[in-house]
Design a protein around this motif. Structure first.
Motif, mmCIF file in Angstrom:
data_model
loop_
_atom_site.group_PDB
_atom_site.id
_atom_site.type_symbol
_atom_site.label_atom_id
_atom_site.label_comp_id
_atom_site.label_asym_id
_atom_site.label_seq_id
_atom_site.Cartn_x
_atom_site.Cartn_y
_atom_site.Cartn_z
ATOM 1 N N LEU A 14 -0.281 -16.636 2.450
ATOM 2 C CA LEU A 14 0.566 -17.511 1.638
ATOM 3 C C LEU A 14 0.993 -16.806 0.350
ATOM 4 C CD1 LEU A 14 -1.438 -20.841 2.050
ATOM 5 C CD2 LEU A 14 0.497 -19.999 3.392
ATOM 6 N N LEU A 15 0.198 -15.835 -0.087
ATOM 7 C CA LEU A 15 0.524 -15.000 -1.242
ATOM 8 C C LEU A 15 0.502 -13.544 -0.804
ATOM 9 C CD1 LEU A 15 -1.707 -16.503 -4.092
ATOM 10 C CD2 LEU A 15 0.617 -17.100 -3.494
ATOM 11 N N VAL A 16 1.531 -12.807 -1.197
ATOM 12 C CA VAL A 16 1.606 -11.387 -0.854
ATOM 13 C C VAL A 16 1.781 -10.604 -2.149
ATOM 14 C CG1 VAL A 16 2.873 -9.611 0.409
ATOM 15 C CG2 VAL A 16 2.668 -11.924 1.372
ATOM 16 N N ASP A 17 0.855 -9.688 -2.412
ATOM 17 C CA ASP A 17 0.928 -8.862 -3.617
ATOM 18 C C ASP A 17 1.978 -7.772 -3.399
ATOM 19 O OD1 ASP A 17 0.537 -7.153 -5.792
ATOM 20 O OD2 ASP A 17 -1.633 -7.403 -5.757
ATOM 21 N N LEU A 18 3.026 -7.797 -4.206
ATOM 22 C CA LEU A 18 4.133 -6.839 -4.099
ATOM 23 C C LEU A 18 4.052 -5.730 -5.139
ATOM 24 C CD1 LEU A 18 7.076 -9.411 -3.771
ATOM 25 C CD2 LEU A 18 5.861 -8.248 -1.915
ATOM 26 N N THR A 19 3.002 -5.716 -5.943
ATOM 27 C CA THR A 19 2.931 -4.824 -7.096
ATOM 28 C C THR A 19 3.142 -3.365 -6.722
ATOM 29 O OG1 THR A 19 1.385 -6.391 -8.082
ATOM 30 C CG2 THR A 19 1.582 -4.228 -9.137
ATOM 31 N N GLU A 20 2.486 -2.897 -5.687
ATOM 32 C CA GLU A 20 2.620 -1.473 -5.321
ATOM 33 C C GLU A 20 4.032 -1.150 -4.854
ATOM 34 O OE1 GLU A 20 0.609 0.980 -6.166
ATOM 35 O OE2 GLU A 20 -0.489 -0.657 -7.120
ATOM 36 N N ASP A 21 4.663 -2.069 -4.127
ATOM 37 C CA ASP A 21 6.053 -1.862 -3.712
ATOM 38 C C ASP A 21 6.973 -1.765 -4.932
ATOM 39 O OD1 ASP A 21 5.793 -1.982 -0.808
ATOM 40 O OD2 ASP A 21 5.316 -4.098 -1.104
#
Length: 133
Positions: A14-21
């Motif tokens: 439900l939550l996807v960490d996009l920080t590295e992208d």
């Protein structure tokens, strides 16, 4: 302006960490702003701490605020799908992060997170745009 489009699968989260992208996208840039935008009527983006339970706390809070039942006038899709259409009024579909010499200027515990409670559409596009300063 430089842009890129991410294709994100939210079928298992439900939550996807996009920080590295987002970091990778900005790493070859100089100073400016990175805009992160999700062009969907049922998803949003947040800057928040992840991995310490805050992500589960956010999902729990949103599920309490937006129960999956038949109270919504917007009724297509799965039961309670109307709640998905209210989400972007609470969790913005965009965030902007300052960038200095290719480095995201996030706080120590901040991450860029895609929030998607909608189980009817597990594929999300996320547009990254860098605007030089």
């Amino acid at each position: 302006m430089i842009t890129d489009l991410l294709d994100i699968d939210t079928s298992r989260r439900l939550l996807v960490d996009l920080t590295e992208d987002v970091r990778r996208f900005c790493s070859s840039q100089s100073d400016g702003l990175c805009s992160v935008f999700v062009p969907h009527a049922t998803a949003g983006l947040a800057l928040m701490e992840t991995g310490s339970g805050s992500d589960d706390d956010l999902v729990d809070a949103l599920q309490r605020l937006l129960p999956r039942d038949d109270r919504y006038r917007h009724r297509h899709g799965s039961p309670g799908h109307g709640a998905d259409h209210v989400l972007p009024a609470l969790i913005s579909p965009s965030v902007t992060v300052p960038v200095l010499d290719g480095t995201l200027l996030l706080g120590t515990w901040q991450s860029v997170v895609l929030v998607d409670l909608n189980r009817d559409n597990p594929r999300r596009s996320v547009r990254l745009s860098f605007i030089a300063g």
